[in-house]
Design an enzyme around this catalytic site. Sequence first.
Site, PDB file in Angstrom:
ATOM      1  N   ASP A  49      -8.320  -6.366   6.822  1.00  0.00           N
ATOM      2  CA  ASP A  49      -8.432  -5.355   5.757  1.00  0.00           C
ATOM      3  C   ASP A  49      -9.797  -5.413   5.069  1.00  0.00           C
ATOM      4  O   ASP A  49     -10.353  -4.380   4.669  1.00  0.00           O
ATOM      5  CB  ASP A  49      -7.326  -5.552   4.705  1.00  0.00           C
ATOM      6  CG  ASP A  49      -5.995  -4.926   5.135  1.00  0.00           C
ATOM      7  OD1 ASP A  49      -5.869  -4.518   6.298  1.00  0.00           O
ATOM      8  OD2 ASP A  49      -5.080  -4.859   4.287  1.00  0.00           O
ATOM      9  N   ASN A  94      -5.455  -0.230   9.046  1.00  0.00           N
ATOM     10  CA  ASN A  94      -4.252   0.120   8.282  1.00  0.00           C
ATOM     11  C   ASN A  94      -4.388  -0.433   6.867  1.00  0.00           C
ATOM     12  O   ASN A  94      -3.413  -0.878   6.263  1.00  0.00           O
ATOM     13  CB  ASN A  94      -3.017  -0.430   8.988  1.00  0.00           C
ATOM     14  CG  ASN A  94      -1.731   0.153   8.421  1.00  0.00           C
ATOM     15  OD1 ASN A  94      -1.769   1.105   7.627  1.00  0.00           O
ATOM     16  ND2 ASN A  94      -0.601  -0.419   8.789  1.00  0.00           N
ATOM     17  N   ASP A 314       5.264  -6.623  -2.379  1.00  0.00           N
ATOM     18  CA  ASP A 314       4.833  -7.431  -1.223  1.00  0.00           C
ATOM     19  C   ASP A 314       5.534  -8.788  -1.218  1.00  0.00           C
ATOM     20  O   ASP A 314       6.120  -9.204  -0.213  1.00  0.00           O
ATOM     21  CB  ASP A 314       3.310  -7.634  -1.237  1.00  0.00           C
ATOM     22  CG  ASP A 314       2.553  -6.325  -1.046  1.00  0.00           C
ATOM     23  OD1 ASP A 314       3.192  -5.272  -0.869  1.00  0.00           O
ATOM     24  OD2 ASP A 314       1.300  -6.354  -1.075  1.00  0.00           O
ATOM     25  N   GLU A 342       3.351  -1.010   6.012  1.00  0.00           N
ATOM     26  CA  GLU A 342       2.901  -1.266   7.383  1.00  0.00           C
ATOM     27  C   GLU A 342       3.910  -0.768   8.420  1.00  0.00           C
ATOM     28  O   GLU A 342       3.565  -0.434   9.543  1.00  0.00           O
ATOM     29  CB  GLU A 342       2.620  -2.752   7.570  1.00  0.00           C
ATOM     30  CG  GLU A 342       1.262  -3.213   7.057  1.00  0.00           C
ATOM     31  CD  GLU A 342       1.162  -3.291   5.552  1.00  0.00           C
ATOM     32  OE1 GLU A 342       1.935  -2.624   4.827  1.00  0.00           O
ATOM     33  OE2 GLU A 342       0.265  -4.027   5.077  1.00  0.00           O
ATOM     34  N   HIS A 386       2.150  -7.771   9.212  1.00  0.00           N
ATOM     35  CA  HIS A 386       1.829  -9.171   8.881  1.00  0.00           C
ATOM     36  C   HIS A 386       2.911  -9.840   8.048  1.00  0.00           C
ATOM     37  O   HIS A 386       3.247 -10.999   8.263  1.00  0.00           O
ATOM     38  CB  HIS A 386       0.478  -9.223   8.164  1.00  0.00           C
ATOM     39  CG  HIS A 386       0.378  -8.332   6.958  1.00  0.00           C
ATOM     40  ND1 HIS A 386      -0.209  -8.717   5.787  1.00  0.00           N
ATOM     41  CD2 HIS A 386       0.827  -7.059   6.719  1.00  0.00           C
ATOM     42  CE1 HIS A 386      -0.154  -7.731   4.915  1.00  0.00           C
ATOM     43  NE2 HIS A 386       0.466  -6.721   5.454  1.00  0.00           N
ATOM     44  N   ARG A 387       3.480  -9.094   7.098  1.00  0.00           N
ATOM     45  CA  ARG A 387       4.481  -9.746   6.218  1.00  0.00           C
ATOM     46  C   ARG A 387       5.801 -10.001   6.949  1.00  0.00           C
ATOM     47  O   ARG A 387       6.501 -10.969   6.639  1.00  0.00           O
ATOM     48  CB  ARG A 387       4.703  -8.940   4.938  1.00  0.00           C
ATOM     49  CG  ARG A 387       3.439  -8.855   4.114  1.00  0.00           C
ATOM     50  CD  ARG A 387       3.621  -8.537   2.664  1.00  0.00           C
ATOM     51  NE  ARG A 387       2.311  -8.162   2.134  1.00  0.00           N
ATOM     52  CZ  ARG A 387       1.337  -9.022   1.840  1.00  0.00           C
ATOM     53  NH1 ARG A 387       1.525 -10.311   1.984  1.00  0.00           N
ATOM     54  NH2 ARG A 387       0.164  -8.603   1.399  1.00  0.00           N
ATOM     55  N   LYS A 412      -4.180  -9.079   9.450  1.00  0.00           N
ATOM     56  CA  LYS A 412      -4.433  -8.038   8.427  1.00  0.00           C
ATOM     57  C   LYS A 412      -4.830  -8.667   7.096  1.00  0.00           C
ATOM     58  O   LYS A 412      -5.727  -8.166   6.416  1.00  0.00           O
ATOM     59  CB  LYS A 412      -3.187  -7.155   8.247  1.00  0.00           C
ATOM     60  CG  LYS A 412      -3.412  -5.967   7.298  1.00  0.00           C
ATOM     61  CD  LYS A 412      -2.210  -5.054   7.224  1.00  0.00           C
ATOM     62  CE  LYS A 412      -2.516  -3.728   6.533  1.00  0.00           C
ATOM     63  NZ  LYS A 412      -2.653  -3.793   5.087  1.00  0.00           N
TER      64      LYS A 412
HETATM   65  O1  LIG Z   1      -3.429  -1.962  -5.059  1.00  0.00           O
HETATM   66  C1  LIG Z   1      -3.192  -2.857  -4.249  1.00  0.00           C
HETATM   67  O2  LIG Z   1      -4.019  -3.756  -3.991  1.00  0.00           O
HETATM   68  C2  LIG Z   1      -1.877  -2.885  -3.583  1.00  0.00           C
HETATM   69  C3  LIG Z   1      -0.818  -2.179  -4.120  1.00  0.00           C
HETATM   70  C4  LIG Z   1       0.541  -2.204  -3.538  1.00  0.00           C
HETATM   71  O3  LIG Z   1       0.779  -0.971  -2.894  1.00  0.00           O
HETATM   72  P1  LIG Z   1       1.595   0.255  -3.582  1.00  0.00           P
HETATM   73  O4  LIG Z   1       0.980   0.574  -4.880  1.00  0.00           O
HETATM   74  O5  LIG Z   1       1.442   1.329  -2.571  1.00  0.00           O
HETATM   75  O6  LIG Z   1       3.015  -0.224  -3.725  1.00  0.00           O
HETATM   76  C5  LIG Z   1       0.711  -3.333  -2.526  1.00  0.00           C
HETATM   77  O7  LIG Z   1       1.881  -3.147  -1.785  1.00  0.00           O
HETATM   78  C6  LIG Z   1      -0.479  -3.410  -1.597  1.00  0.00           C
HETATM   79  O8  LIG Z   1      -0.329  -4.447  -0.637  1.00  0.00           O
HETATM   80  C7  LIG Z   1      -1.737  -3.697  -2.360  1.00  0.00           C
HETATM   81  C1  LIG Z   2       1.346  -2.881   1.715  1.00  0.00           C
HETATM   82  C2  LIG Z   2       0.378  -3.704   2.103  1.00  0.00           C
HETATM   83  O1  LIG Z   2      -0.884  -3.332   2.420  1.00  0.00           O
HETATM   84  P1  LIG Z   2      -1.812  -2.084   2.066  1.00  0.00           P
HETATM   85  O2  LIG Z   2      -2.910  -2.657   1.220  1.00  0.00           O
HETATM   86  O3  LIG Z   2      -2.329  -1.605   3.380  1.00  0.00           O
HETATM   87  O4  LIG Z   2      -1.023  -1.059   1.326  1.00  0.00           O
HETATM   88  C3  LIG Z   2       0.635  -5.161   2.226  1.00  0.00           C
HETATM   89  O5  LIG Z   2      -0.340  -5.927   2.371  1.00  0.00           O
HETATM   90  O6  LIG Z   2       1.797  -5.612   2.201  1.00  0.00           O
END
Ligand SMILES: O=C(O)C1=C[C@@H](OP(=O)(O)O)[C@@H](O)[C@H](O)C1
Ligand SMILES: C=C(OP(=O)(O)O)C(=O)O
Length: 426
Positions: A49, A94, A314, A342, A386-387, A412
């Site tokens: 990422d 992703n 998460d 994901e 990944h999770r 990821k």
């Molecule tokens: O802003 C961020 O860094 C994130 C927000 C969350 O997503 P959502 O806001 O779509 O739930 C989380 O699931 C993602 O892994 C990271």
């Molecule tokens: C939802 C996740 O990732 P993303 O930052 O791509 O939304 C995650 O890391 O669980």
Amino acid sequence: MSTLTLQPIQRVEGTVHLPGSKSISNRVLLLAAMAEGQTRITNLLDSDDIRHMLNALQALGVSYQLRADRTECVVDGLAGFFQCAVPVELFLGNAGTAMRPLTAALAASNVTAHLKGEPRMYERPIGHLVEALQQWQADIEYEKEPGFPPLTIRGQALQGGLVRVNGSISSQFLTALLMIAPMLSGDSTIEIVGELVSKPYIDITLALMQRFGVDVQNDDYQRFVVRGNQRYQSPGSILVEGDASSASYFLAAAAIRGGTVTVTGIGKNAVQGDIHFADALAEMGADVEWGEDFISVTRNQLRGIDKDFNAIPDAAMTIATTALFAKGPTCIRNVYNWRVKETDRLAAMATELKKVGAEVEEGQDYLKITPPARLQHARIATYDDHRMAMCFSLVALSDTPVTIEDPDCTRKTFPNYFSLFQSLSR
Ligand SMILES: O=C(O)C1=C[C@@H](OP(=O)(O)O)[C@@H](O)[C@H](O)C1
Ligand SMILES: C=C(OP(=O)(O)O)C(=O)O
């Protein structure tokens, strides 16, 4: 397809120095790129990422020096949005934390950009963000399916103003709007339509904007007021906290089969909401100790809980597999947006938990898990998530092995997860 079989682990014990937070790494990289001055970022995460964000910044003309191990980076700020004379194509995998904020930043930049990603990225909605940016007169086109990437963005100077954004699917849309708002020529008000999900991620965004010199008025997560015509100022150097979502697997392992496990790089004052995963473990019965720069968990009898996990979607996935070791059922509530991450995580979790013998009720926005008397050996599909791979490693903390398909999908956010996990085995 490659698989990894984890043999039963009797006991875990030890200390893990956490890799940097994904959410903080990608926010800081983008803020540093747009800020005035040079920023030294330490404990940067090195994972897919973050590589996607770094590659995108490079393609957009940002210069940075990355240390050989890729955990330290010095970024030369542009003191403004991106400027590119020729169209650019950016591949963002992703990575939601790259796709969403870059969509906003590019819409306000002097650049034409094509935003691409992996097939799953084209199934993850972005319409709420695009509709909001269009209220600021942004020029964004869907290349395929309306409401989803890939996108063509014809960037131009934006003036800001009042914008309404639907907050019910992802907080990342609001994060993206907040991050560009101070650099627009006029003042902005961002109003949330619907209930905002994943609120603690907005706290991360606001805290980091503040580190770069910008204050935002937050009216109870319903309305945000941002003064325009500002510049982010580099804080000089910034240390990325350890990743609290990544910490969840080690802390859960201790709760299930400790010994004591300590994670360092986060502590009681960390900005990431996912540290409160440790509170959920405590509610389940584990013993938790909090320090300035560590969290320790020690095993105790675990019981099932029934809880709203919207704030920590998460880390909540880790509760689903921890529940296999608790007395009584566990209900993970208010996680509808697991379906647009994901993979469809509600469906994937339910399917794979059943394979190890659990009884699972999958609701539209919840999962109720009743643990089996004895876990069964299963081959766990991971859906390029990944999770899913990391959560199911916890099954090995039983008398049964577990086989994880495509273990490398952890790249990821956590490329060396399995070696660290196995290093705790005693
Ligand atoms: O802003 C961020 O860094 C994130 C927000 C969350 O997503 P959502 O806001 O779509 O739930 C989380 O699931 C993602 O892994 C990271
Ligand atoms: C939802 C996740 O990732 P993303 O930052 O791509 O939304 C995650 O890391 O669980």
